[in-house]
Write an enzyme that holds these catalytic residues in place. Structure first.
Site, mmCIF file in Angstrom:
data_model
loop_
_atom_site.group_PDB
_atom_site.id
_atom_site.type_symbol
_atom_site.label_atom_id
_atom_site.label_comp_id
_atom_site.label_asym_id
_atom_site.label_seq_id
_atom_site.Cartn_x
_atom_site.Cartn_y
_atom_site.Cartn_z
ATOM 1 N N ARG A 164 0.843 -1.202 0.000
ATOM 2 C CA ARG A 164 0.000 0.000 0.000
ATOM 3 C C ARG A 164 0.883 1.259 0.000
ATOM 4 N NH1 ARG A 164 -0.392 4.580 2.773
ATOM 5 N NH2 ARG A 164 -0.109 3.453 4.727
ATOM 6 N N ASP A 165 1.617 1.463 1.089
ATOM 7 C CA ASP A 165 2.408 2.693 1.203
ATOM 8 C C ASP A 165 3.496 2.721 0.134
ATOM 9 O OD1 ASP A 165 3.321 5.076 2.230
ATOM 10 O OD2 ASP A 165 3.395 4.386 4.294
ATOM 11 N N HIS A 193 8.882 6.411 8.636
ATOM 12 C CA HIS A 193 9.595 6.447 7.347
ATOM 13 C C HIS A 193 11.057 6.744 7.626
ATOM 14 C CE1 HIS A 193 6.366 6.346 4.181
ATOM 15 N NE2 HIS A 193 5.657 6.395 5.298
ATOM 16 N N ASN A 234 9.196 3.635 3.683
ATOM 17 C CA ASN A 234 9.023 3.195 5.067
ATOM 18 C C ASN A 234 10.334 2.612 5.577
ATOM 19 O OD1 ASN A 234 6.281 2.648 3.545
ATOM 20 N ND2 ASN A 234 5.813 3.047 5.675
ATOM 21 N N HIS A 283 4.394 3.963 12.879
ATOM 22 C CA HIS A 283 4.582 3.871 11.430
ATOM 23 C C HIS A 283 5.637 4.922 11.065
ATOM 24 C CE1 HIS A 283 2.828 3.639 7.191
ATOM 25 N NE2 HIS A 283 3.435 4.816 7.143
ATOM 26 N N CYS A 320 9.987 8.752 -3.236
ATOM 27 C CA CYS A 320 9.228 9.573 -4.162
ATOM 28 C C CYS A 320 10.170 10.041 -5.246
ATOM 29 C CB CYS A 320 8.633 10.752 -3.409
ATOM 30 S SG CYS A 320 7.819 11.922 -4.486
HETATM 31 N N1 COA Z 1 -13.575 4.186 -3.165
HETATM 32 C C1 COA Z 1 -14.116 4.282 -4.407
HETATM 33 N N2 COA Z 1 -14.735 5.386 -4.859
HETATM 34 C C2 COA Z 1 -14.860 6.417 -4.011
HETATM 35 C C3 COA Z 1 -14.333 6.372 -2.708
HETATM 36 C C4 COA Z 1 -13.652 5.192 -2.288
HETATM 37 N N3 COA Z 1 -13.115 5.097 -1.081
HETATM 38 N N4 COA Z 1 -14.588 7.535 -2.103
HETATM 39 C C5 COA Z 1 -15.243 8.304 -2.978
HETATM 40 N N5 COA Z 1 -15.409 7.636 -4.140
HETATM 41 C C6 COA Z 1 -16.058 8.105 -5.349
HETATM 42 C C7 COA Z 1 -17.415 8.732 -5.068
HETATM 43 O O1 COA Z 1 -18.425 7.747 -5.116
HETATM 44 C C8 COA Z 1 -17.535 9.730 -6.173
HETATM 45 O O2 COA Z 1 -17.861 9.057 -7.370
HETATM 46 P P1 COA Z 1 -18.808 9.724 -8.456
HETATM 47 O O3 COA Z 1 -18.086 10.933 -8.917
HETATM 48 O O4 COA Z 1 -18.929 8.648 -9.495
HETATM 49 O O5 COA Z 1 -20.054 10.022 -7.717
HETATM 50 C C9 COA Z 1 -16.090 10.242 -6.325
HETATM 51 O O6 COA Z 1 -15.259 9.181 -5.839
HETATM 52 C C10 COA Z 1 -15.812 11.502 -5.541
HETATM 53 O O7 COA Z 1 -16.271 11.299 -4.199
HETATM 54 P P2 COA Z 1 -16.000 12.344 -3.012
HETATM 55 O O8 COA Z 1 -16.649 11.852 -1.779
HETATM 56 O O9 COA Z 1 -16.353 13.734 -3.485
HETATM 57 O O10 COA Z 1 -14.455 12.216 -2.795
HETATM 58 P P3 COA Z 1 -13.325 13.286 -2.986
HETATM 59 O O11 COA Z 1 -13.120 13.535 -4.442
HETATM 60 O O12 COA Z 1 -13.585 14.454 -2.088
HETATM 61 O O13 COA Z 1 -12.066 12.501 -2.433
HETATM 62 C C11 COA Z 1 -11.175 10.905 -0.910
HETATM 63 C C12 COA Z 1 -12.004 12.165 -1.071
HETATM 64 C C13 COA Z 1 -11.004 10.699 0.573
HETATM 65 C C14 COA Z 1 -11.900 9.723 -1.517
HETATM 66 C C15 COA Z 1 -9.826 11.069 -1.633
HETATM 67 O O14 COA Z 1 -9.277 12.300 -1.294
HETATM 68 C C16 COA Z 1 -8.846 9.976 -1.246
HETATM 69 O O15 COA Z 1 -9.020 8.808 -1.601
HETATM 70 N N6 COA Z 1 -7.742 10.309 -0.537
HETATM 71 C C17 COA Z 1 -6.757 9.355 -0.084
HETATM 72 C C18 COA Z 1 -5.444 9.674 -0.725
HETATM 73 C C19 COA Z 1 -4.429 8.646 -0.335
HETATM 74 O O16 COA Z 1 -4.586 7.480 -0.531
HETATM 75 N N7 COA Z 1 -3.303 9.122 0.238
HETATM 76 C C20 COA Z 1 -2.243 8.302 0.625
HETATM 77 C C21 COA Z 1 -2.535 7.517 1.846
HETATM 78 S S1 COA Z 1 -2.142 8.351 3.334
HETATM 79 ZN ZN ZN Z 2 3.547 6.003 5.388
#
Ligand code: COA
Ligand code: ZN
Length: 326
Positions: A21-22, A219, A259, A217, A250
């Site tokens: 994942r990370d 890095h 990590n 956790h 990165c």
């Molecule tokens: N899995 C699949 N689809 C998802 C989802 C999830 N967990 N969360 C939201 N969606 C979909 C929604 O259904 C929506 O779909 P649509 O446009 O077809 O209706 C779309 O994504 C946007 O949803 P929204 O709630 O507005 O999300 P957002 O665009 O504000 O994004 C997060 C918010 C949290 C989903 C996003 O910022 C994210 O995944 N961040 C994590 C980043 C990451 O992994 N960082 C590293 C790890 S620390």
């Molecule tokens: Zn991390």
């Protein structure tokens, strides 16, 4: 599945592999699904008890995790393995729970700026989202509930905000604990920690959340990762995330690494007499799986480079010997 029922009891410290994942989330090149599964199986066979196998984020955001369902299904078939997954919101938690993930690693950041950039929410909104996840989990009978293991990102520093106040970490940890966390991971997302800061933060959080388990956790961005592990051990932490060969880093940040290195972490713990359940030689032998799929990505690790010390006796065998003698 019973909470923690898959965990082994003859270990002193739980290590969790987060490279899938990370490590992979920052790598654009798709790691083939069958190879991810082979990696999980091989690392579990080496004795790693827990693996964060994927992330339930929108596939449009991180295509690397478009195969989350297939990966989780295969991981769940591995006997005795605790299958963790990152979930950034309720929708991610729903997807993970539908597949029977054992641990939901909800993510939020102590740094307001990073939380906004990473999950597009205020921290208070993240806490509210976590509460919604807790409510959903509690609709299941207790023995079927996944563990709720939220992580506090940028808890030891943030590349947008710099130093993070310890009080802020404590505030977030208390909010997660009160909301229903089973365990809280304190995360040094960008490798700003040092052992003194680790002690300060973990001691403060510990005194605020009572006996709730805390994990770390780290890095290794500035080479202090394993030093930080020993500081966390001194604070009673017995769960650590790491990635095989230190995968991560990165490509846009020269000199940055991922990590802490799983193989080196396991060696450190073992050398200190703490049993992890991991066979060090078998673990190191999994590294070529990463190398063959990501030939251009640098791999790290002292144990893989230099091997075990001559006549090295693993902690579990030393413990057995001690029991015989005394
Ligand atoms: N899995 C699949 N689809 C998802 C989802 C999830 N967990 N969360 C939201 N969606 C979909 C929604 O259904 C929506 O779909 P649509 O446009 O077809 O209706 C779309 O994504 C946007 O949803 P929204 O709630 O507005 O999300 P957002 O665009 O504000 O994004 C997060 C918010 C949290 C989903 C996003 O910022 C994210 O995944 N961040 C994590 C980043 C990451 O992994 N960082 C590293 C790890 S620390
Ligand atoms: Zn991390």
């Amino acid at each position: 599945m019973l909470k923690g029922s898959t965990m082994k009891t003859d270990i002193d410290v739980v290590v969790c592999e987060v490279g899938l994942r990370d490590g992979l989330q920052s790598i654009a090149q798709f790691f083939p699904t069958a190879e991810k599964i082979a990696w999980i199986q091989a690392e579990a066979a080496a004795g790693v008890p827990a693996i964060e196998v994927t992330s339930f984020v929108p596939a449009t955001l991180i295509p690397q995790f478009a195969d989350a369902q297939e990966v989780v299904m295969a991981a769940r078939a591995v006997a005795g393995l605790r299958v963790d997954a990152l979930v950034p919101n309720l929708k991610g938690a729903e997807r993970a729970m539908a597949l029977g993930v054992n641990s939901l690693d909800f993510v939020m950041s102590v740094s307001r700026t990073h939380n906004l950039k990473n999950v597009r929410r205020e921290r208070e909104e993240s806490i509210e989202e976590f509460k919604r996840i807790v409510s959903m989990v509690r609709q299941l009978p207790p023995q079927q509930r996944p563990r709720l293991t939220p992580g506090l990102g940028t808890a030891l520093g943030c590349s947008y905000e710099g130093a993070i106040a310890v009080d802020e970490v404590v505030k977030c940890a208390v909010a997660l604990a009160e909301a229903g966390a089973d365990e809280i991971m304190i995360c040094d997302t960008v490798g700003y920690a040092d052992p003194v800061l680790v002690k300060k933060v973990f001691t403060a959080v510990r005194s605020a959340v009572g006996s709730l388990p805390l994990g770390a956790h780290f890095h290794d961005t500035r080479g202090l990762g394993l030093a930080n592990v020993t500081a966390a051990l001194d604070c009673g932490v017995r769960r650590f995330d790491a990635s095989l060969a230190g995968l991560g880093g990165c490509q846009f940040a020269p000199g940055a690494t991922g990590n802490i290195v799983m193989d080196d972490l396991c060696f450190l713990l073992d050398a200190m007499g703490l049993r992890t359940g991991v066979d060090l030689d078998k673990l190191v032998s999994v590294r070529p799986m990463i190398a063959r799929n990501l030939p251009d990505v640098p791999l790290y690790g002292g144990l893989a480079r230099s091997g075990l010390p001559r006549n090295y006796v693993p902690a579990a065998q030393r413990a057995a010997l001690t029991n015989l003698i005394f």
